[in-house]
Design a protein around this motif. Structure first.
Motif, PDB file in Angstrom:
ATOM      1  N   GLY A 117       5.739  -6.617   4.250  1.00  0.00           N
ATOM      2  CA  GLY A 117       6.703  -5.596   3.843  1.00  0.00           C
ATOM      3  C   GLY A 117       6.538  -5.148   2.414  1.00  0.00           C
ATOM      4  N   VAL A 118       5.542  -5.715   1.690  1.00  0.00           N
ATOM      5  CA  VAL A 118       5.233  -5.292   0.324  1.00  0.00           C
ATOM      6  C   VAL A 118       3.909  -4.539   0.351  1.00  0.00           C
ATOM      7  CG1 VAL A 118       4.852  -5.997  -2.063  1.00  0.00           C
ATOM      8  CG2 VAL A 118       6.420  -7.306  -0.609  1.00  0.00           C
ATOM      9  N   TYR A 119       3.903  -3.342  -0.193  1.00  0.00           N
ATOM     10  CA  TYR A 119       2.707  -2.501  -0.134  1.00  0.00           C
ATOM     11  C   TYR A 119       2.432  -1.885  -1.497  1.00  0.00           C
ATOM     12  CZ  TYR A 119       3.918  -2.989   4.739  1.00  0.00           C
ATOM     13  OH  TYR A 119       4.256  -3.531   5.961  1.00  0.00           O
ATOM     14  N   GLY A 120       1.156  -1.821  -1.850  1.00  0.00           N
ATOM     15  CA  GLY A 120       0.754  -1.062  -3.018  1.00  0.00           C
ATOM     16  C   GLY A 120       0.654   0.407  -2.659  1.00  0.00           C
ATOM     17  N   SER A 121       0.749   1.254  -3.660  1.00  0.00           N
ATOM     18  CA  SER A 121       0.737   2.695  -3.375  1.00  0.00           C
ATOM     19  C   SER A 121      -0.599   3.166  -2.824  1.00  0.00           C
ATOM     20  CB  SER A 121       1.103   3.487  -4.630  1.00  0.00           C
ATOM     21  OG  SER A 121       0.255   3.155  -5.708  1.00  0.00           O
ATOM     22  N   ALA A 122      -1.721   2.504  -3.194  1.00  0.00           N
ATOM     23  CA  ALA A 122      -3.014   2.938  -2.662  1.00  0.00           C
ATOM     24  C   ALA A 122      -3.008   2.875  -1.141  1.00  0.00           C
ATOM     25  CB  ALA A 122      -4.139   2.076  -3.230  1.00  0.00           C
ATOM     26  N   GLY A 123      -2.548   1.753  -0.591  1.00  0.00           N
ATOM     27  CA  GLY A 123      -2.501   1.623   0.858  1.00  0.00           C
ATOM     28  C   GLY A 123      -1.423   2.467   1.486  1.00  0.00           C
ATOM     29  N   PHE A 124      -0.237   2.492   0.896  1.00  0.00           N
ATOM     30  CA  PHE A 124       0.874   3.214   1.509  1.00  0.00           C
ATOM     31  C   PHE A 124       0.615   4.723   1.505  1.00  0.00           C
ATOM     32  CE2 PHE A 124       5.283   4.573   2.142  1.00  0.00           C
ATOM     33  CZ  PHE A 124       5.711   3.649   3.093  1.00  0.00           C
ATOM     34  N   VAL A 125       0.140   5.229   0.371  1.00  0.00           N
ATOM     35  CA  VAL A 125      -0.192   6.660   0.295  1.00  0.00           C
ATOM     36  C   VAL A 125      -1.357   6.977   1.215  1.00  0.00           C
ATOM     37  CG1 VAL A 125      -1.070   8.473  -1.235  1.00  0.00           C
ATOM     38  CG2 VAL A 125       0.769   6.968  -2.017  1.00  0.00           C
ATOM     39  N   GLY A 126      -2.362   6.079   1.250  1.00  0.00           N
ATOM     40  CA  GLY A 126      -3.483   6.292   2.164  1.00  0.00           C
ATOM     41  C   GLY A 126      -3.035   6.314   3.608  1.00  0.00           C
ATOM     42  N   TRP A 127      -2.072   5.465   3.946  1.00  0.00           N
ATOM     43  CA  TRP A 127      -1.541   5.417   5.322  1.00  0.00           C
ATOM     44  C   TRP A 127      -0.894   6.744   5.706  1.00  0.00           C
ATOM     45  CZ3 TRP A 127       4.008   5.017   6.262  1.00  0.00           C
ATOM     46  CH2 TRP A 127       4.325   4.948   7.634  1.00  0.00           C
ATOM     47  N   TYR A 128       0.017   7.235   4.884  1.00  0.00           N
ATOM     48  CA  TYR A 128       0.694   8.472   5.319  1.00  0.00           C
ATOM     49  C   TYR A 128      -0.181   9.703   5.157  1.00  0.00           C
ATOM     50  CZ  TYR A 128       2.657   9.316   0.481  1.00  0.00           C
ATOM     51  OH  TYR A 128       2.863   9.538  -0.868  1.00  0.00           O
ATOM     52  N   ASN A 129      -1.293   9.573   4.407  1.00  0.00           N
ATOM     53  CA  ASN A 129      -2.232  10.689   4.290  1.00  0.00           C
ATOM     54  C   ASN A 129      -3.359  10.619   5.307  1.00  0.00           C
ATOM     55  OD1 ASN A 129      -1.752  12.789   2.370  1.00  0.00           O
ATOM     56  ND2 ASN A 129      -1.832  11.264   0.743  1.00  0.00           N
ATOM     57  N   GLY A 130      -3.365   9.602   6.157  1.00  0.00           N
ATOM     58  CA  GLY A 130      -4.388   9.524   7.194  1.00  0.00           C
ATOM     59  C   GLY A 130      -5.756   9.111   6.702  1.00  0.00           C
ATOM     60  N   HIS A 131      -5.810   8.312   5.620  1.00  0.00           N
ATOM     61  CA  HIS A 131      -7.100   7.841   5.120  1.00  0.00           C
ATOM     62  C   HIS A 131      -7.641   6.791   6.099  1.00  0.00           C
ATOM     63  CE1 HIS A 131     -10.161   6.092   2.577  1.00  0.00           C
ATOM     64  NE2 HIS A 131      -9.942   6.991   1.648  1.00  0.00           N
ATOM     65  N   PRO A 132      -8.914   6.916   6.489  1.00  0.00           N
ATOM     66  CA  PRO A 132      -9.464   5.961   7.474  1.00  0.00           C
ATOM     67  C   PRO A 132      -9.368   4.500   7.069  1.00  0.00           C
ATOM     68  CG  PRO A 132     -10.909   7.863   7.275  1.00  0.00           C
ATOM     69  CD  PRO A 132      -9.870   8.003   6.192  1.00  0.00           C
ATOM     70  N   ASP A 133      -9.378   4.211   5.772  1.00  0.00           N
ATOM     71  CA  ASP A 133      -9.269   2.821   5.339  1.00  0.00           C
ATOM     72  C   ASP A 133      -7.953   2.178   5.770  1.00  0.00           C
ATOM     73  OD1 ASP A 133     -11.707   3.034   4.136  1.00  0.00           O
ATOM     74  OD2 ASP A 133     -10.976   2.918   2.078  1.00  0.00           O
ATOM     75  N   TYR A 134      -6.949   3.018   6.039  1.00  0.00           N
ATOM     76  CA  TYR A 134      -5.612   2.498   6.335  1.00  0.00           C
ATOM     77  C   TYR A 134      -5.112   2.932   7.711  1.00  0.00           C
ATOM     78  CZ  TYR A 134      -6.167   1.828   1.384  1.00  0.00           C
ATOM     79  OH  TYR A 134      -6.671   1.463   0.162  1.00  0.00           O
ATOM     80  N   ALA A 135      -6.051   3.330   8.574  1.00  0.00           N
ATOM     81  CA  ALA A 135      -5.668   3.751   9.923  1.00  0.00           C
ATOM     82  C   ALA A 135      -5.059   2.608  10.715  1.00  0.00           C
ATOM     83  CB  ALA A 135      -6.883   4.323  10.657  1.00  0.00           C
ATOM     84  N   HIS A 136      -5.413   1.373  10.343  1.00  0.00           N
ATOM     85  CA  HIS A 136      -4.909   0.200  11.063  1.00  0.00           C
ATOM     86  C   HIS A 136      -3.503  -0.193  10.624  1.00  0.00           C
ATOM     87  CE1 HIS A 136      -6.295  -1.301   7.208  1.00  0.00           C
ATOM     88  NE2 HIS A 136      -5.512  -2.343   7.395  1.00  0.00           N
ATOM     89  N   MET A 137      -3.026   0.365   9.520  1.00  0.00           N
ATOM     90  CA  MET A 137      -1.752  -0.101   8.956  1.00  0.00           C
ATOM     91  C   MET A 137      -0.571   0.231   9.856  1.00  0.00           C
ATOM     92  SD  MET A 137      -1.737   0.475   4.791  1.00  0.00           S
ATOM     93  CE  MET A 137       0.048   0.236   4.752  1.00  0.00           C
ATOM     94  N   ARG A 138       0.325  -0.690   9.948  1.00  0.00           N
ATOM     95  CA  ARG A 138       1.603  -0.483  10.622  1.00  0.00           C
ATOM     96  C   ARG A 138       2.678  -1.027   9.678  1.00  0.00           C
ATOM     97  NH1 ARG A 138      -1.669   1.762  12.992  1.00  0.00           N
ATOM     98  NH2 ARG A 138      -2.113   1.876  15.225  1.00  0.00           N
ATOM     99  N   PRO A 139       3.020  -0.289   8.635  1.00  0.00           N
ATOM    100  CA  PRO A 139       3.941  -0.817   7.624  1.00  0.00           C
ATOM    101  C   PRO A 139       5.283  -1.237   8.216  1.00  0.00           C
ATOM    102  CG  PRO A 139       2.913   1.196   6.837  1.00  0.00           C
ATOM    103  CD  PRO A 139       2.564   1.079   8.288  1.00  0.00           C
ATOM    104  N   ARG A 140       5.811  -2.321   7.688  1.00  0.00           N
ATOM    105  CA  ARG A 140       7.139  -2.775   8.085  1.00  0.00           C
ATOM    106  C   ARG A 140       8.164  -1.978   7.285  1.00  0.00           C
ATOM    107  NH1 ARG A 140       6.869  -9.078   9.332  1.00  0.00           N
ATOM    108  NH2 ARG A 140       9.100  -8.864   9.019  1.00  0.00           N
ATOM    109  N   ILE A 141       8.833  -1.057   7.972  1.00  0.00           N
ATOM    110  CA  ILE A 141       9.898  -0.271   7.337  1.00  0.00           C
ATOM    111  C   ILE A 141      11.138  -0.392   8.226  1.00  0.00           C
ATOM    112  CG2 ILE A 141      10.435   1.905   6.159  1.00  0.00           C
ATOM    113  CD1 ILE A 141       7.555   2.754   6.588  1.00  0.00           C
TER     114      ILE A 141
END
Length: 464
Positions: A117-141
């Motif tokens: 449930g703790v995320y850095g902005s690089a991953g979180f921003v990459g997740w909502y922007n559709g960056h392939p590095d973070y396509a696997h992410m399923r953030p706990r919100i």
């Protein structure tokens, strides 16, 4: 200076493309190849700029002619340090410019930072922007409350994206999984906090103003947190921005509370609050954020000992980035950048943008260091250039290893497919996995091959 030779730019974001443009201007005879590990160019514009800031993303229009009219080649889907080594690029090109940005997060350095449930902005921003590095992410919100740590534009972006309504999302290129997850999260409060005060916050006025223009959000500012005026000894350029910011914040402080029964996400601006611990456990994730009230005097942040606990289920940290160099590049650990002296890593190897000086400013703020690197590369070619083979030799090397490179024309096919797949009103439906992007190219190649084969067969057929 006409010049000849070859330059490889690693990284196709704005910094790399500013450098490519400058090399073409200074030395039109020099061959310039831009290498990127993704099949998509434009770096931060595609993967970092907020998906509701489409006007900012339009900067790519000024870069497109580099590839379509000015001879710069895009060589995508090539990971330096994995598919090809930096040392190999240096043997193939007369000079190399590093423009890879800063993709790693700075750490808070508090207990609980590794909890689910703790995320850095690089991953979180990459997740909502559709960056392939973070396509696997399923953030706990889980909701209903989220903490965003930071007092800069990235923190504003994260808070704003979390507060968007489905209607507001419909005009963005927010990645579909992120849009669905955010729309399904019942948020009531977003705490936007920083350990310094409003005069030290790095918000731009335009981004700050947006927080009061959201359809279903209500900015909350305590009047007592705001100074009466901007001190006279502040640089005039900063003073203008700070005066505008104070006016905006005072406007937020004067807003009446929403009417009873009206669902609005409250965005709390908590100035002078420093994270001290993230509470929770490995099974349940984050349950709270412990913060301490601070004082700022003479530019120094001082603890007061007064703590409070924010009951949140998610923490997103937006406190800066660090370079993450590939094999063969030295890192300045203290500054979090590629080790360099005024942009020089060593003769023939240069660095520009965030990887050189750290994250700062808007997109165009990186133009100066990009031009510096370009000028140094051209000077190096004039003195030491050997007309090395460059791109053709690189592509032959990668082909011998079984790697499929992506040209700019291939990217245009991906771009076309994303735009065609978008619902009405959306600029594009992003592919968030590299395999899906490559599948588009392969399908287009197969169609072209079939069409060419059919035309050849028709040409060879005997007359009726």
């Amino acid at each position: 200076m006409e010049g000849t030779g070859s330059v490889c730019i690693i990284g196709s974001g704005p910094t790399g493309l500013y450098a490519a443009d400058e090399i073409r201007r200074l030395a039109p005879g020099v061959t310039v190849d831009v290498v990127d590990r993704l099949p998509t160019p434009y770096g931060l514009v595609r993967g970092g700029v907020a998906p509701d800031h489409q006007k900012t993303k339009s900067v790519v229009r000024q870069f497109e002619p580099l590839f379509t009219a000015h001879g710069v080649r895009f060589i995508g889907n090539v990971s330096v340090g994995e598919d090809v080594e930096l040392a190999e690029l240096r043997r193939l090109y007369d000079a190399v410019v590093i423009a890879v940005g800063a993709a790693g997060d700075r750490k808070l350095g508090v207990p609980g930072e590794d909890l689910p449930g703790v995320y850095g902005s690089a991953g979180f921003v990459g997740w909502y922007n559709g960056h392939p590095d973070y396509a696997h992410m399923r953030p706990r919100i889980p909701g209903p409350r989220v903490a965003v740590v930071g007092n800069g534009n990235v923190a504003l972006d994260v808070a704003r994206i979390l507060a968007l309504t489905p209607g507001e999302m419909a005009a963005t290129d927010l990645a579909r999984p992120a849009a669905e997850a955010i729309a399904a999260t019942p948020l009531t409060d977003i705490y936007l906090l920083g350990r310094r005060g409003p005069l030290e916050a790095q918000f731009t006025s335009a981004e700050l103003r947006e927080m009061g223009e959201l359809a279903a959000a209500h900015p909350v500012v305590h009047p007592g947190d705001l100074p009466d005026a901007v001190p006279d000894d502040i640089d005039p350029r900063d003073a203008r921005r700070l005066k505008r910011n104070l006016e905006i914040l005072r406007g937020f402080a004067d807003l009446p509370p929403p009417p009873p029964g009206e669902d609005r996400v409250r965005i709390h601006f908590l100035f002078r609050h420093a994270p001290r611990a993230i509470l929770g456990n490995a099974r349940d994730g984050v349950t709270a954020l412990l913060v301490e009230r601070t004082q700022v005097a003479g530019g120094t942040v001082r603890a007061t000992g007064a703590t409070t606990s924010l009951a949140v289920g998610t923490v997103v940290t937006c406190i800066g980035y660090r370079a993450t160099p590939f094999r063969g590049l030295p890192l300045d650990e203290e500054r979090g950048v590629i080790a360099n002296a005024e942009g020089v890593v060593e003769p023939g190897l240069y660095v520009a943008g965030w990887a050189r000086h750290g994250p700062r400013g808007v997109i165009t703020a990186n133009r100066a260091s990009a031009r510096d690197a370009a000028a140094m590369a051209v000077e190096h070619l004039a003195a030491h250039g050997e007309n090395r083979p460059g791109g053709p030799a690189l592509e032959a090397l990668l082909a011998s290893r079984g790697y499929r490179t992506v040209a700019f024309a291939d990217w245009q096919r991906i771009d076309e497919a994303e735009r065609a797949a978008a619902a009405q009103g959306r600029p594009r439906e992003k592919f968030i996995r590299v395999a899906d992007m490559l599948a588009v190219i392969e399908a287009a190649d197969a169609t072209t091959s079939c069409a060419a084969g059919g035309a050849a067969a028709a040409a060879e057929a005997p007359p009726a």
